[in-house]
Structure formats: C-alpha cells, structure tokens
Design a protein around this motif. Structure first.
Motif, short mmCIF file in Angstrom:
data_model
loop_
_atom_site.label_atom_id
_atom_site.label_comp_id
_atom_site.label_asym_id
_atom_site.label_seq_id
_atom_site.Cartn_x
_atom_site.Cartn_y
_atom_site.Cartn_z
N GLY A 6 12.60 10.25 12.85
CA GLY A 6 12.80 8.82 13.02
C GLY A 6 13.98 8.24 12.29
O GLY A 6 14.16 7.01 12.28
N LEU A 7 14.83 9.08 11.70
CA LEU A 7 15.98 8.58 10.94
C LEU A 7 17.28 9.15 11.50
O LEU A 7 17.37 10.35 11.80
CB LEU A 7 15.85 8.98 9.47
N SER A 8 18.29 8.31 11.60
CA SER A 8 19.61 8.76 12.06
C SER A 8 20.32 9.47 10.92
O SER A 8 20.52 8.89 9.84
CB SER A 8 20.45 7.57 12.53
N ALA A 31 0.82 -1.22 0.00
CA ALA A 31 0.00 0.00 0.00
C ALA A 31 0.85 1.27 0.00
O ALA A 31 0.33 2.36 -0.19
CB ALA A 31 -0.92 0.01 1.21
N HIS A 32 2.17 1.12 0.20
CA HIS A 32 3.06 2.28 0.26
C HIS A 32 3.89 2.39 -1.00
O HIS A 32 4.34 1.39 -1.56
CB HIS A 32 3.99 2.18 1.48
N HIS A 33 4.12 3.62 -1.45
CA HIS A 33 4.97 3.85 -2.61
C HIS A 33 6.44 3.89 -2.18
O HIS A 33 6.76 4.24 -1.05
CB HIS A 33 4.59 5.17 -3.28
N PHE A 34 7.30 3.53 -3.13
CA PHE A 34 8.73 3.57 -2.86
C PHE A 34 9.22 5.01 -3.11
O PHE A 34 9.81 5.33 -4.13
CB PHE A 34 9.48 2.58 -3.75
N THR A 35 8.93 5.86 -2.16
CA THR A 35 9.26 7.28 -2.28
C THR A 35 10.74 7.51 -2.00
O THR A 35 11.46 6.59 -1.59
CB THR A 35 8.44 8.11 -1.28
N ASP A 36 11.19 8.75 -2.19
CA ASP A 36 12.57 9.09 -1.86
C ASP A 36 12.84 8.88 -0.38
O ASP A 36 13.90 8.38 0.00
CB ASP A 36 12.86 10.54 -2.24
N ALA A 37 11.88 9.24 0.46
CA ALA A 37 12.05 9.03 1.90
C ALA A 37 12.14 7.55 2.23
O ALA A 37 12.97 7.13 3.05
CB ALA A 37 10.89 9.68 2.65
N ALA A 38 11.31 6.73 1.58
CA ALA A 38 11.35 5.28 1.82
C ALA A 38 12.69 4.70 1.35
O ALA A 38 13.27 3.82 2.01
CB ALA A 38 10.20 4.60 1.09
N ARG A 39 13.17 5.19 0.21
CA ARG A 39 14.47 4.73 -0.30
C ARG A 39 15.59 5.01 0.69
O ARG A 39 16.44 4.15 0.95
CB ARG A 39 14.75 5.44 -1.63
N ILE A 40 15.57 6.20 1.28
CA ILE A 40 16.61 6.58 2.23
C ILE A 40 16.47 5.81 3.54
O ILE A 40 17.47 5.32 4.10
CB ILE A 40 16.58 8.11 2.46
N TRP A 75 17.42 15.60 3.82
CA TRP A 75 16.58 15.19 4.95
C TRP A 75 16.37 16.33 5.94
O TRP A 75 15.30 16.46 6.53
CB TRP A 75 17.20 13.98 5.66
N HIS A 76 17.36 17.16 6.09
CA HIS A 76 17.24 18.33 6.97
C HIS A 76 16.39 19.44 6.33
O HIS A 76 16.10 20.44 6.99
CB HIS A 76 18.62 18.91 7.30
N GLY A 77 16.03 19.28 5.06
CA GLY A 77 15.23 20.30 4.39
C GLY A 77 16.04 21.48 3.90
O GLY A 77 15.50 22.56 3.64
N MET A 78 17.34 21.29 3.71
CA MET A 78 18.21 22.39 3.30
C MET A 78 18.30 22.54 1.79
O MET A 78 18.77 23.56 1.28
CB MET A 78 19.61 22.18 3.91
N VAL A 79 17.90 21.51 1.05
CA VAL A 79 17.81 21.56 -0.41
C VAL A 79 16.52 20.88 -0.83
O VAL A 79 15.95 20.07 -0.08
CB VAL A 79 19.01 20.87 -1.10
N GLU A 80 16.06 21.17 -2.03
CA GLU A 80 14.77 20.65 -2.49
C GLU A 80 14.87 19.32 -3.22
O GLU A 80 13.97 18.49 -3.13
CB GLU A 80 14.09 21.66 -3.42
N ASP A 81 15.95 19.09 -3.94
CA ASP A 81 16.04 17.91 -4.78
C ASP A 81 16.64 16.73 -4.03
O ASP A 81 17.76 16.83 -3.49
CB ASP A 81 16.89 18.21 -6.02
N PRO A 82 15.95 15.60 -3.98
CA PRO A 82 16.49 14.41 -3.31
C PRO A 82 17.70 13.87 -4.06
O PRO A 82 17.70 13.85 -5.30
CB PRO A 82 15.32 13.42 -3.34
N PRO A 83 18.73 13.45 -3.35
CA PRO A 83 19.96 13.04 -4.01
C PRO A 83 19.96 11.59 -4.48
O PRO A 83 19.28 10.73 -3.92
CB PRO A 83 21.00 13.23 -2.90
#
Length: 249
Positions: free
Chosen positions: A80-82, A6-15, A34-42
């Motif tokens: 929830g992520l280190s 039921a969940h998509h493999f999003t950038d957050a899920a990938r990380i 992850w800190h929200g300092m840039v917009e584009d996921p790496p």
C-alpha cells in the motif's frame, strides 16, 4: 494528518505519514527497509518528492527529501505504499551505505534484480546526484569482478608499502592469487558472488582446503572487502605477516 489513538506511531506509520505528507515516494534507505532488504529502519525517512513541490513540510520525525521526478518504471506499490523499485533503491544507496554493493550482490544472486534492470534504472536517472558512482559499480558487475578485485588488492598492497608477495604462484595443482612464500601466507581474492556458479564455488573450496593441508595460512577477501573495507583488509594481512616475521626473528 492524524494518528488514531489506538495505533502506535511505529516505523511503518512514520514512513507512511511521510509519504502522504510529501506526496512523494519512499526511496533509498527507507525503500531498502520497506522492501525487507535490511533489518534496521532508517532515520531520517528518505523521500523522493516531485520538483514542483518546493515547500518542505514540517513533520514530527526527521525527513530527507530528494527533489526529483521519477518515471513510472522506477516506482511500485508495496503493502500500500509507493516506493522506488529495487534496482533504483540499490543504486540510490551506493555511496550512502558501506554495504550497498554487498546488498546489490545478494539481490543479483537471488534474482530480485538483474544487471539489465540496474542498467535500465541508471539510464532513466542518468545525471542525477550519486548516479556516477553507481554507474562505476554497475560497470564492475558487468566485467570480470574477480580480476577487478585482484587488481584492487594489488594496488592496495602497493599503496601500503606491503611487499614480498608473488602472484599466481604454483602450489601443487593450483595457483594462488597472492603468496608470501617466506611467511607461508596465501591470499585468495574473490569477485562478486553473483558471478560464481556451483562448479567455481566448489573448485575454490577444494583449492583453499588443499592450501590449508599444506600448512599454509589462507586469507580470503571479496571485492566488497577490498573496496569497501580496505583498512580491515590491510590489517588482516599485516597481522599475519607480523606474526610470522616476529616468530622467525
């Protein structure tokens, strides 16, 4: 490792998956996002993994694993992520991202990091790959960045064989950083915005308006422009000089 259908493999899920798989910590460009300092996921996902874990796991997305043992002072849990804390995250990106110093400047302005937190992260990670360049950047932050930027700009002009300029030429009640008198061109060079208070900002604003009212063309560059984009800086100056010299011939 499984992903619920039921969940998509999003950038957050990938990380999240990469951190769980490696037993590591999101660092560098991944932590930056992850800190929200840039917009584009790496991509790839960048991870700091313990040195005792020698095996590189297989993962369905690109991974870049940095083998190092981080101290607790450089790690925090965000949503929830280190991840590496902001100071080390920014230092890790020096030499990797062209905008790393701009991001550092912005974080210093907003007090998300401090100079002492950057030097602390440097000291804890001294000798690690990339830290020598990061240390040079922090040394610039601790100095008079405006003077540093002016020296860098002058060196750039000399290296490119661009002549005809004078420094600190009086114009009205101000002195211009760099002036090409024959072409009516003024270049003002700023340091890091972190060093500039409201009074200095207003004075520089008034100074440049005064130059413009006198019919001068004013170009303004920051330390980041001169150091990170020397080609663009030179091209901007040369374009005005060619226009003025062509019109005069």
């Amino acid at each position: 490792m499984y992903l619920v259908a039921a969940h998509h493999f999003t950038d957050a899920a990938r990380i999240r998956g990469a951190v769980a798989l490696t037993g590591g910590v999101a660092d560098a460009q991944t932590a930056l996002w992850w800190h929200g300092m840039v917009e584009d996921p790496p991509l790839p996902t960048t991870i700091s993994a313990p040195t005792k874990r020698h095996r590189s796991p297989r993962y369905l997305a690109p991974l870049e694993i940095h083998r190092r043992d981080l101290l607790a002072d450089d790690i925090e849990v965000v949503r929830g992520l280190s991840v590496t804390r902001r100071p080390l995250t920014l230092l890790d990106c020096v030499g990797v991202r062209s905008d790393a110093t701009t991001l550092m400047d912005r974080s210093l302005q907003t007090a998300e990091v401090t100079v002492s937190s950057l030097t602390g992260a440097l000291d804890r990670n001294a000798g690690r790959r990339g830290m020598a360049e990061a240390r040079r950047v922090v040394e610039v932050v601790e100095s008079d960045t405006e003077s540093e930027a002016e020296c860098e700009f002058a060196d750039l002009m000399r290296a490119e064989g661009i002549s005809g300029w004078e420094t600190q030429l009086p114009i009205g009640r101000y002195r211009a950083d760099f002036t090409w008198p024959e072409e009516n061109l003024v270049v003002e060079v700023d340091g890091w915005a972190f060093h500039k208070d409201a009074v200095r900002f207003q004075r520089d604003h008034d100074k440049r308006n005064d130059f413009a009212r006198r019919g001068l063309t004013v170009l303004a560059f920051t330390w980041h422009d001169v150091v990170n984009d020397p080609v663009g800086t030179v091209e901007a100056v040369v374009a005005v000089l060619r226009e003025r010299r062509g019109a005069a011939s």
